[in-house]
Write a protein that holds these residues in place. Structure first.
Motif, PDB file in Angstrom:
ATOM      1  N   GLY A   9     -26.593  50.772 112.893  1.00  0.00           N
ATOM      2  CA  GLY A   9     -25.784  50.501 111.711  1.00  0.00           C
ATOM      3  C   GLY A   9     -26.521  51.023 110.489  1.00  0.00           C
ATOM      4  N   TYR A  10     -25.800  51.719 109.625  1.00  0.00           N
ATOM      5  CA  TYR A  10     -26.417  52.375 108.481  1.00  0.00           C
ATOM      6  C   TYR A  10     -25.653  52.016 107.217  1.00  0.00           C
ATOM      7  CZ  TYR A  10     -27.756  54.918 112.647  1.00  0.00           C
ATOM      8  OH  TYR A  10     -28.186  55.228 113.916  1.00  0.00           O
ATOM      9  N   LEU A  11     -26.371  51.927 106.072  1.00  0.00           N
ATOM     10  CA  LEU A  11     -25.762  51.533 104.810  1.00  0.00           C
ATOM     11  C   LEU A  11     -26.808  51.610 103.713  1.00  0.00           C
ATOM     12  CD1 LEU A  11     -26.980  48.363 104.480  1.00  0.00           C
ATOM     13  CD2 LEU A  11     -25.279  48.006 106.230  1.00  0.00           C
ATOM     14  N   THR A  12     -26.389  51.351 102.486  1.00  0.00           N
ATOM     15  CA  THR A  12     -27.339  51.201 101.389  1.00  0.00           C
ATOM     16  C   THR A  12     -27.237  49.780 100.856  1.00  0.00           C
ATOM     17  OG1 THR A  12     -25.744  51.977  99.745  1.00  0.00           O
ATOM     18  CG2 THR A  12     -27.242  53.629 100.682  1.00  0.00           C
ATOM     19  N   ILE A  13     -28.355  49.279 100.350  1.00  0.00           N
ATOM     20  CA  ILE A  13     -28.395  47.958  99.731  1.00  0.00           C
ATOM     21  C   ILE A  13     -29.043  48.123  98.366  1.00  0.00           C
ATOM     22  CG2 ILE A  13     -29.229  45.580  99.876  1.00  0.00           C
ATOM     23  CD1 ILE A  13     -29.605  46.095 102.938  1.00  0.00           C
ATOM     24  N   THR A  14     -28.337  47.706  97.322  1.00  0.00           N
ATOM     25  CA  THR A  14     -28.856  47.785  95.963  1.00  0.00           C
ATOM     26  C   THR A  14     -28.981  46.376  95.398  1.00  0.00           C
ATOM     27  OG1 THR A  14     -27.803  49.929  95.625  1.00  0.00           O
ATOM     28  CG2 THR A  14     -28.468  48.732  93.642  1.00  0.00           C
ATOM     29  N   ASN A  15     -30.133  46.085  94.833  1.00  0.00           N
ATOM     30  CA  ASN A  15     -30.372  44.793  94.197  1.00  0.00           C
ATOM     31  C   ASN A  15     -30.246  44.981  92.692  1.00  0.00           C
ATOM     32  OD1 ASN A  15     -31.296  42.391  93.146  1.00  0.00           O
ATOM     33  ND2 ASN A  15     -33.089  42.264  94.482  1.00  0.00           N
ATOM     34  N   LYS A  16     -29.158  44.473  92.123  1.00  0.00           N
ATOM     35  CA  LYS A  16     -28.918  44.598  90.684  1.00  0.00           C
ATOM     36  C   LYS A  16     -29.429  43.379  89.917  1.00  0.00           C
ATOM     37  CE  LYS A  16     -25.113  47.799  91.034  1.00  0.00           C
ATOM     38  NZ  LYS A  16     -23.726  48.109  90.700  1.00  0.00           N
TER      39      LYS A  16
END
Length: 171
Positions: free
Chosen positions: A57-64
């Motif tokens: 499983g692939y994705l991006t995670i951004t912590n704002k």
């Protein structure tokens, strides 16, 4: 009058074309999920062979946000177990191994889970993943909590990484 009517028709046709093009491009790319300060971008997986019992499983995670968070686990009805893995080199071969304490996402940073690097591993697939399928899952973060996501099953030829193909088979 005929020239004015023709100009209006051309203008309206062009405006409709532009509106449809904008909707198509933004709709196709819009595949994001959010929980608190955490944004998850475009979860996806590849189609699997009929006898496969594992998928990435692939994705991006951004912590704002202003504080770090950590991806600690996940679930999916499509698999018996979800683990977070990293690629390591052992005796000149790329292999995957579970990440012991999850993945930290520092404030203002984006982490990319992709082939040949950090990834989600779906173990014990209940059936092969097929092109075009949508796989529901949940990602669990230490602070943001559970986030419902959908993995698109798609081909991603640009993501192929030499030297790690099939590396997930060597636990």
């Amino acid at each position: 009058m005929t020239t004015i009517a023709r100009d209006i028709f051309v203008f309206i046709t062009a405006a409709i074309f532009v509106a449809v093009a904008v909707l198509i491009t933004t709709g196709a790319g819009a595949h994001e999920f959010k929980a608190g300060a955490i944004d998850i971008g475009h979860p996806w997986s590849r189609p699997t062979p009929a006898d496969a019992n594992i998928a990435g499983g692939y994705l991006t995670i951004t912590n704002k946000g202003k504080t770090a968070d950590r991806l600690i686990s996940g679930t999916s009805q499509a698999a018996g177990q979800i683990e977070i893995h990293e690629i390591v080199e052992v005796d000149g071969m790329a292999k995957t191994r579970p990440v012991a304490n999850g993945i930290e996402i520092k404030p203002g940073k984006t982490i990319e889970l992709k082939p040949g690097a950090l990834r989600i591993v779906m173990l014990g697939l209940k059936q092969p993943l097929q092109l075009g399928q949508k796989i529901k899952g949940t990602l669990v973060f230490e602070k943001a909590g559970p986030v419902e996501v959908v993995y698109n099953v798609e081909e991603n030829p640009g993501a192929a990484v030499s030297g790690v193909a099939g590396a997930h088979k060597h636990h």
